[in-house]
Write a protein that holds these residues in place. Structure first.
Motif, PDB file in Angstrom:
ATOM      1  N   LEU A  62       0.804  -1.211   0.000  1.00 26.23           N
ATOM      2  CA  LEU A  62       0.000   0.000   0.000  1.00 26.23           C
ATOM      3  C   LEU A  62       0.842   1.269   0.000  1.00 26.23           C
ATOM      4  N   GLY A  63       0.375   2.233  -0.775  1.00 23.81           N
ATOM      5  CA  GLY A  63       0.994   3.548  -0.830  1.00 23.81           C
ATOM      6  C   GLY A  63       0.039   4.565  -0.248  1.00 23.81           C
ATOM      7  N   HIS A  64      -0.080   5.698  -0.920  1.00 21.15           N
ATOM      8  CA  HIS A  64      -1.075   6.688  -0.523  1.00 21.15           C
ATOM      9  C   HIS A  64      -2.465   6.072  -0.668  1.00 21.15           C
ATOM     10  N   PRO A  65      -3.471   6.639   0.011  1.00 18.49           N
ATOM     11  CA  PRO A  65      -4.825   6.116  -0.176  1.00 18.49           C
ATOM     12  C   PRO A  65      -5.196   6.081  -1.664  1.00 18.49           C
ATOM     13  N   SER A  66      -5.833   5.017  -2.070  1.00 22.27           N
ATOM     14  CA  SER A  66      -6.288   4.773  -3.445  1.00 22.27           C
ATOM     15  C   SER A  66      -5.157   4.383  -4.402  1.00 22.27           C
ATOM     16  N   TRP A  67      -4.005   3.983  -3.864  1.00 17.95           N
ATOM     17  CA  TRP A  67      -2.889   3.508  -4.672  1.00 17.95           C
ATOM     18  C   TRP A  67      -2.321   2.250  -4.022  1.00 17.95           C
ATOM     19  N   ALA A  68      -2.056   1.218  -4.819  1.00 18.60           N
ATOM     20  CA  ALA A  68      -1.477  -0.014  -4.273  1.00 18.60           C
ATOM     21  C   ALA A  68      -0.661  -0.721  -5.349  1.00 18.60           C
ATOM     22  N   LEU A  69       0.474  -1.238  -4.940  1.00 14.38           N
ATOM     23  CA  LEU A  69       1.325  -2.029  -5.819  1.00 14.38           C
ATOM     24  C   LEU A  69       0.958  -3.496  -5.645  1.00 14.38           C
ATOM     25  N   LEU A  70       0.615  -4.160  -6.735  1.00 14.47           N
ATOM     26  CA  LEU A  70       0.374  -5.603  -6.686  1.00 14.47           C
ATOM     27  C   LEU A  70       1.734  -6.266  -6.551  1.00 14.47           C
ATOM     28  N   ASP A  71       2.031  -6.730  -5.368  1.00 12.30           N
ATOM     29  CA  ASP A  71       3.343  -7.285  -5.079  1.00 12.30           C
ATOM     30  C   ASP A  71       3.454  -8.725  -5.590  1.00 12.30           C
ATOM     31  N   PHE A  72       2.421  -9.509  -5.352  1.00  9.77           N
ATOM     32  CA  PHE A  72       2.409 -10.901  -5.816  1.00  9.77           C
ATOM     33  C   PHE A  72       0.997 -11.292  -6.215  1.00  9.77           C
ATOM     34  N   LEU A  73       0.888 -12.036  -7.291  1.00  7.66           N
ATOM     35  CA  LEU A  73      -0.363 -12.672  -7.711  1.00  7.66           C
ATOM     36  C   LEU A  73       0.001 -14.116  -7.987  1.00  7.66           C
ATOM     37  N   CYS A  74      -0.677 -15.023  -7.320  1.00 11.75           N
ATOM     38  CA  CYS A  74      -0.287 -16.423  -7.411  1.00 11.75           C
ATOM     39  C   CYS A  74      -1.511 -17.322  -7.282  1.00 11.75           C
ATOM     40  N   VAL A  75      -1.519 -18.386  -8.054  1.00 14.00           N
ATOM     41  CA  VAL A  75      -2.526 -19.432  -7.914  1.00 14.00           C
ATOM     42  C   VAL A  75      -1.786 -20.690  -7.480  1.00 14.00           C
ATOM     43  N   THR A  76      -2.343 -21.380  -6.507  1.00 15.42           N
ATOM     44  CA  THR A  76      -1.695 -22.593  -6.006  1.00 15.42           C
ATOM     45  C   THR A  76      -1.481 -23.584  -7.157  1.00 15.42           C
ATOM     46  N   ALA A  77      -0.376 -24.305  -7.134  1.00 19.03           N
ATOM     47  CA  ALA A  77       0.046 -25.150  -8.262  1.00 19.03           C
ATOM     48  C   ALA A  77      -1.043 -26.115  -8.723  1.00 19.03           C
ATOM     49  N   SER A  78      -1.782 -26.707  -7.803  1.00 20.30           N
ATOM     50  CA  SER A  78      -2.796 -27.697  -8.181  1.00 20.30           C
ATOM     51  C   SER A  78      -4.013 -27.089  -8.861  1.00 20.30           C
ATOM     52  N   ARG A  79      -4.147 -25.756  -8.818  1.00 21.82           N
ATOM     53  CA  ARG A  79      -5.326 -25.108  -9.405  1.00 21.82           C
ATOM     54  C   ARG A  79      -4.982 -24.161 -10.555  1.00 21.82           C
ATOM     55  N   ARG A  80      -3.736 -24.176 -11.012  1.00 17.93           N
ATOM     56  CA  ARG A  80      -3.368 -23.305 -12.133  1.00 17.93           C
ATOM     57  C   ARG A  80      -4.120 -23.703 -13.391  1.00 17.93           C
ATOM     58  N   ASN A  81      -4.353 -22.718 -14.248  1.00 18.76           N
ATOM     59  CA  ASN A  81      -5.070 -22.892 -15.513  1.00 18.76           C
ATOM     60  C   ASN A  81      -6.548 -23.201 -15.314  1.00 18.76           C
ATOM     61  N   ASP A  82      -7.083 -22.855 -14.141  1.00 15.26           N
ATOM     62  CA  ASP A  82      -8.521 -22.981 -13.866  1.00 15.26           C
ATOM     63  C   ASP A  82      -9.224 -21.634 -13.949  1.00 15.26           C
ATOM     64  N   GLY A  83      -8.517 -20.582 -14.388  1.00 14.48           N
ATOM     65  CA  GLY A  83      -9.114 -19.254 -14.477  1.00 14.48           C
ATOM     66  C   GLY A  83      -9.138 -18.503 -13.158  1.00 14.48           C
ATOM     67  N   LEU A  84      -8.418 -18.996 -12.163  1.00 10.75           N
ATOM     68  CA  LEU A  84      -8.473 -18.360 -10.844  1.00 10.75           C
ATOM     69  C   LEU A  84      -7.717 -17.037 -10.783  1.00 10.75           C
ATOM     70  N   GLY A  85      -6.719 -16.840 -11.644  1.00  6.66           N
ATOM     71  CA  GLY A  85      -6.032 -15.552 -11.678  1.00  6.66           C
ATOM     72  C   GLY A  85      -6.997 -14.424 -12.011  1.00  6.66           C
ATOM     73  N   VAL A  86      -7.909 -14.690 -12.935  1.00  2.00           N
ATOM     74  CA  VAL A  86      -8.925 -13.699 -13.305  1.00  2.00           C
ATOM     75  C   VAL A  86      -9.883 -13.482 -12.143  1.00  2.00           C
ATOM     76  N   VAL A  87     -10.282 -14.569 -11.490  1.00  3.88           N
ATOM     77  CA  VAL A  87     -11.188 -14.478 -10.332  1.00  3.88           C
ATOM     78  C   VAL A  87     -10.548 -13.615  -9.241  1.00  3.88           C
ATOM     79  N   ILE A  88      -9.266 -13.852  -8.973  1.00  7.03           N
ATOM     80  CA  ILE A  88      -8.567 -13.084  -7.940  1.00  7.03           C
ATOM     81  C   ILE A  88      -8.550 -11.598  -8.291  1.00  7.03           C
ATOM     82  N   GLN A  89      -8.236 -11.267  -9.551  1.00  7.11           N
ATOM     83  CA  GLN A  89      -8.180  -9.854  -9.942  1.00  7.11           C
ATOM     84  C   GLN A  89      -9.534  -9.171  -9.792  1.00  7.11           C
ATOM     85  N   LYS A  90     -10.592  -9.830 -10.232  1.00  9.74           N
ATOM     86  CA  LYS A  90     -11.933  -9.230 -10.105  1.00  9.74           C
ATOM     87  C   LYS A  90     -12.304  -9.045  -8.641  1.00  9.74           C
ATOM     88  N   ALA A  91     -12.014 -10.043  -7.815  1.00  9.66           N
ATOM     89  CA  ALA A  91     -12.319  -9.942  -6.390  1.00  9.66           C
ATOM     90  C   ALA A  91     -11.481  -8.856  -5.723  1.00  9.66           C
TER      91      ALA A  91
END
Length: 193
Positions: A62-91
């Motif tokens: 987190l930086g100033h209010p309303s600003w944030a650096l996405l430090d890590f985005l990761c899907v657990t190995a057993s669930r990769r390629n299930d579209g969860l990266g998109v789900v995480i971003q929307k959430a």
């Protein structure tokens, strides 16, 4: 599925299970650092839960209010390629206050040890609405292309200032001067250690 903050024990488990497997050691922060920053309100380690199981993570620096650096985005190995990266971003967009600009660093395929993997990651971000920031950075010797996710276009100079702010307020001036180049200057060679 639900995006929420983990317990301290869950953070330890996913750090060891997911983060160490998915990211090179030179890109990792220590678990102690993450916990300290979280306790100070400067870091949010979101986890995507499928029932009781954590299936992915998105950590915001987190930086100033309303600003944030996405430090890590990761899907657990057993669930990769299930579209969860998109789900995480929307959430993530729903979890953060409206109008928040989330910016990130995607490894530059032209300078990556695995150019094909870096290109796939860049394509993933572009497919999911991330825009090019207009600048590159060099963080601890790793070259990144800047990206951001926002409801509106963001001025490059403002984005650079916010990107610099995150590092300057979290690391010593000596470390920032030596290892952080935002934006990257082609005439400067970052020391490896």
């Amino acid at each position: 599925m639900e995006l929420k903050l983990p317990t301290q024990e869950q953070l330890r488990v996913i750090y060891n299970r997911d983060m160490r497997e998915a990211f090179p050691a030179d890109e990792m922060k220590t678990l102690t650092w993450m916990r300290k920053m979280w306790a100070e309100g400067r870091y949010r380690p979101y986890c995507l839960f499928d029932g009781e199981e954590i299936v992915g993570e998105a950590f915001l620096w987190l930086g100033h209010p309303s600003w944030a650096l996405l430090d890590f985005l990761c899907v657990t190995a057993s669930r990769r390629n299930d579209g969860l990266g998109v789900v995480i971003q929307k959430a993530l967009l729903e979890a953060e206050p409206s109008g928040t600009v989330i910016f990130g660093e995607a490894e530059d395929p032209a300078h990556a040890p695995d150019p094909a993997l870096a290109a796939r990651r860049m394509e993933f971000y572009h497919r999911n609405g991330w825009r090019d920031s207009g600048y590159a950075s060099d963080i601890f010797g790793v070259r990144y292309q800047g990206l951001y996710l926002a409801e509106h276009p963001v001025d490059t100079a403002e984005l650079i200032a916010e990107h610099q702010y995150v590092y300057r307020t979290s690391m010593s001036p000596k470390v920032c001067r030596r290892f952080i180049r935002i934006p990257w200057d082609p005439g400067y060679q970052t020391p490896k250690n």
